[in-house]
Scaffold this active site. Structure first.
Site, PDB file in Angstrom:
ATOM      1  N   LYS A 150      36.124  58.794  45.250  1.00  0.00           N
ATOM      2  CA  LYS A 150      37.103  58.473  46.303  1.00  0.00           C
ATOM      3  C   LYS A 150      37.290  56.953  46.375  1.00  0.00           C
ATOM      4  O   LYS A 150      36.496  56.197  45.798  1.00  0.00           O
ATOM      5  CB  LYS A 150      36.616  59.030  47.644  1.00  0.00           C
ATOM      6  CG  LYS A 150      35.302  58.455  48.141  1.00  0.00           C
ATOM      7  CD  LYS A 150      34.786  59.220  49.355  1.00  0.00           C
ATOM      8  CE  LYS A 150      33.435  58.696  49.793  1.00  0.00           C
ATOM      9  NZ  LYS A 150      32.796  59.596  50.787  1.00  0.00           N
ATOM     10  N   TYR A 169      35.903  24.370  56.514  1.00  0.00           N
ATOM     11  CA  TYR A 169      36.499  24.603  57.833  1.00  0.00           C
ATOM     12  C   TYR A 169      35.421  24.684  58.913  1.00  0.00           C
ATOM     13  O   TYR A 169      34.390  25.329  58.721  1.00  0.00           O
ATOM     14  CB  TYR A 169      37.286  25.912  57.833  1.00  0.00           C
ATOM     15  CG  TYR A 169      38.584  25.824  57.064  1.00  0.00           C
ATOM     16  CD1 TYR A 169      39.601  24.974  57.469  1.00  0.00           C
ATOM     17  CD2 TYR A 169      38.780  26.612  55.936  1.00  0.00           C
ATOM     18  CE1 TYR A 169      40.799  24.909  56.766  1.00  0.00           C
ATOM     19  CE2 TYR A 169      39.970  26.558  55.232  1.00  0.00           C
ATOM     20  CZ  TYR A 169      40.976  25.695  55.649  1.00  0.00           C
ATOM     21  OH  TYR A 169      42.156  25.638  54.953  1.00  0.00           O
TER      22      TYR A 169
HETATM   23  C1  LIG Z   1      31.505  59.806  50.249  1.00  0.00           C
HETATM   24  C2  LIG Z   1      30.811  61.116  50.283  1.00  0.00           C
HETATM   25  C3  LIG Z   1      29.637  61.300  49.544  1.00  0.00           C
HETATM   26  C4  LIG Z   1      28.955  60.182  48.786  1.00  0.00           C
HETATM   27  O1  LIG Z   1      28.223  59.393  49.680  1.00  0.00           O
HETATM   28  P1  LIG Z   1      27.336  58.166  49.132  1.00  0.00           P
HETATM   29  O2  LIG Z   1      26.636  57.675  50.344  1.00  0.00           O
HETATM   30  O3  LIG Z   1      28.296  57.168  48.599  1.00  0.00           O
HETATM   31  O4  LIG Z   1      26.462  58.733  48.103  1.00  0.00           O
HETATM   32  C5  LIG Z   1      29.072  62.559  49.532  1.00  0.00           C
HETATM   33  N1  LIG Z   1      29.627  63.582  50.227  1.00  0.00           N
HETATM   34  C6  LIG Z   1      30.738  63.434  50.965  1.00  0.00           C
HETATM   35  C7  LIG Z   1      31.280  64.603  51.721  1.00  0.00           C
HETATM   36  C8  LIG Z   1      31.366  62.198  51.023  1.00  0.00           C
HETATM   37  O5  LIG Z   1      32.477  62.061  51.756  1.00  0.00           O
END
Ligand SMILES: *Cc1c(COP(=O)(O)O)cnc(C)c1O
Length: 366
Positions: free
Chosen positions: A35, A257
């Site tokens: 994702k 800054y």
């Molecule tokens: C993003 C996600 C994961 C992965 O989580 P990590 O902490 O990056 O390993 C697993 N299961 C679901 C449902 C997710 O949305």
């Protein structure tokens, strides 16, 4: 000449980290979570490193199309399922597995016409209170789904809120098991933290599918309790640039800054071509580690849009053109895990890698 900044995606490290997930749960299949454009790495760039996965999980339908366009014929899972009844057309056409976490998604499926029955992930809300059926409603959701001709299989799933921290998974796991125990089908509960911390010891927690994300991308889910070296993970993204100027400061001179850093004595600083418009965190304070020619040094003063300033005391030979590693692999085998600057800036590796700015030229290295 273009600005000297670039990002590198290390496909060999991605492949190593997938094997590392597999080793933690040898009897389970692996969803590589891709994702957010593979956590900022770019799906197309990361793909070559993720071939050892059994499936790809994501939540954006356009990203699912991109995975299919790369030629992947295996499982692809939508982690949030369909957002609209019409999305089921794409699920049928691209053969996508999809999460069902609320009643309307079952209604849509019941009304959907398809030649090919779907693989469904039925999600329980076991305590995180984002997505999923309440434990008391889970069994009836399962019964409804299992009566549909549109459904071929139902994987039982939930997601942990505290797998990376002291609270752990015990309460949510007990909640899930109490209902799932009597239902047939595959199971999937482990994110990265649960895969590393709990899967090796508990076969039932490993289940049939693990869902590692952040560990695949070379960040320790429980940093600073463990770092990537402790978990045998490798950095998968390098953000690097060069020094484009140096300055000699005298006692009392300040930098950047707001003049937030003032020299206590004569010192040399370097100016590197990377700032918050490149995705480097603006809140990284004085003291945040960077590598200069592979040597650990520290930021001083505020991060600006296009530049950061670095105390060159540990690297007296540094000059204009010296390589600066903001995170990832530096020269001569040096490594700065993304978790270090993230932690210094009060955030997590996830946010830095997902926030790599589009203006940074990025390429994959085999
Ligand atoms: C993003 C996600 C994961 C992965 O989580 P990590 O902490 O990056 O390993 C697993 N299961 C679901 C449902 C997710 O949305």
């Amino acid at each position: 000449m273009p600005r000297p900044i670039e990002a590198l995606i290390h496909t060999d490290a991605l492949a190593h980290n997938i094997l590392r997930a597999r080793a933690a749960a040898p009897d389970a299949k692996v969803w590589a979570i891709v994702k957010a454009d593979a956590y900022g790495h770019g799906i197309e760039r990361a793909y070559a490193g993720l071939q050892a996965a059994d499936g790809f999980a994501l939540l954006d339908l356009a990203e699912a199309e991109r995975i299919r366009a790369l030629g992947w014929r295996g499982p692809v899972l939508l982690l949030e399922g369909c957002f609209d009844a019409r999305d089921l057309e794409l699920c049928s056409r691209l053969d996508l597995w999809h999460t069902v976490h609320r009643e309307a998604q079952i209604d849509w499926l019941a009304a959907h016409k398809t030649q090919r029955p779907h693989h469904v992930f039925l999600k329980m809300n076991s305590g995180m209170n984002r997505l999923g059926f309440a434990p008391a409603a889970y069994r009836s959701a399962w019964l409804r789904l299992s009566g549909l001709t549109q459904v071929e299989s139902i994987v039982l799933s939930t997601h942990f809120s505290d797998a990376d921290a002291a609270r752990g998974i015990a309460e949510q796991w007990a909640c899930f098991e109490a209902v799932a125990r009597d239902l047939p089908g595959e199971r999937s509960v482990c994110n990265s933290a649960a895969t590393l911390r709990f899967a090796p010891a508990e076969a039932t927690v490993r289940g049939d599918w693990i869902r590692p994300g952040i560990m695949v991308y070379g960040s320790a889910p429980d940093y600073p309790a463990h770092d990537i070296a402790a978990w045998d993970l490798q950095a998968t993204m390098t953000l690097r640039t060069e020094l484009i100027a140096t300055q000699e400061l005298q006692r009392g001179d300040s930098v950047g800054y707001g003049s937030t850093f003032t020299a206590e004595g004569a010192m040399r600083i370097g100016v590197a071509a990377c700032g918050y418009a490149d995705g480097y965190p603006r809140l990284a304070p004085t003291g945040t580690p960077v590598l200069v020619d592979g040597v650990r040094a520290r930021l001083v003063g505020r991060v600006s849009m296009d530049m950061v300033t670095i105390d060159l005391t540990p690297v007296p030979q540094a000059a204009i053109g010296s390589e600066v590693t903001l995170w990832g692999r530096g020269p001569n085998g040096s490594v700065l895990a993304i978790d270090e600057p993230a932690h210094a800036a009060g955030t997590v590796g996830y946010e830095l890698m997902c926030g790599l700015a589009p203006r940074v030229p990025t390429r994959a290295l085999g």
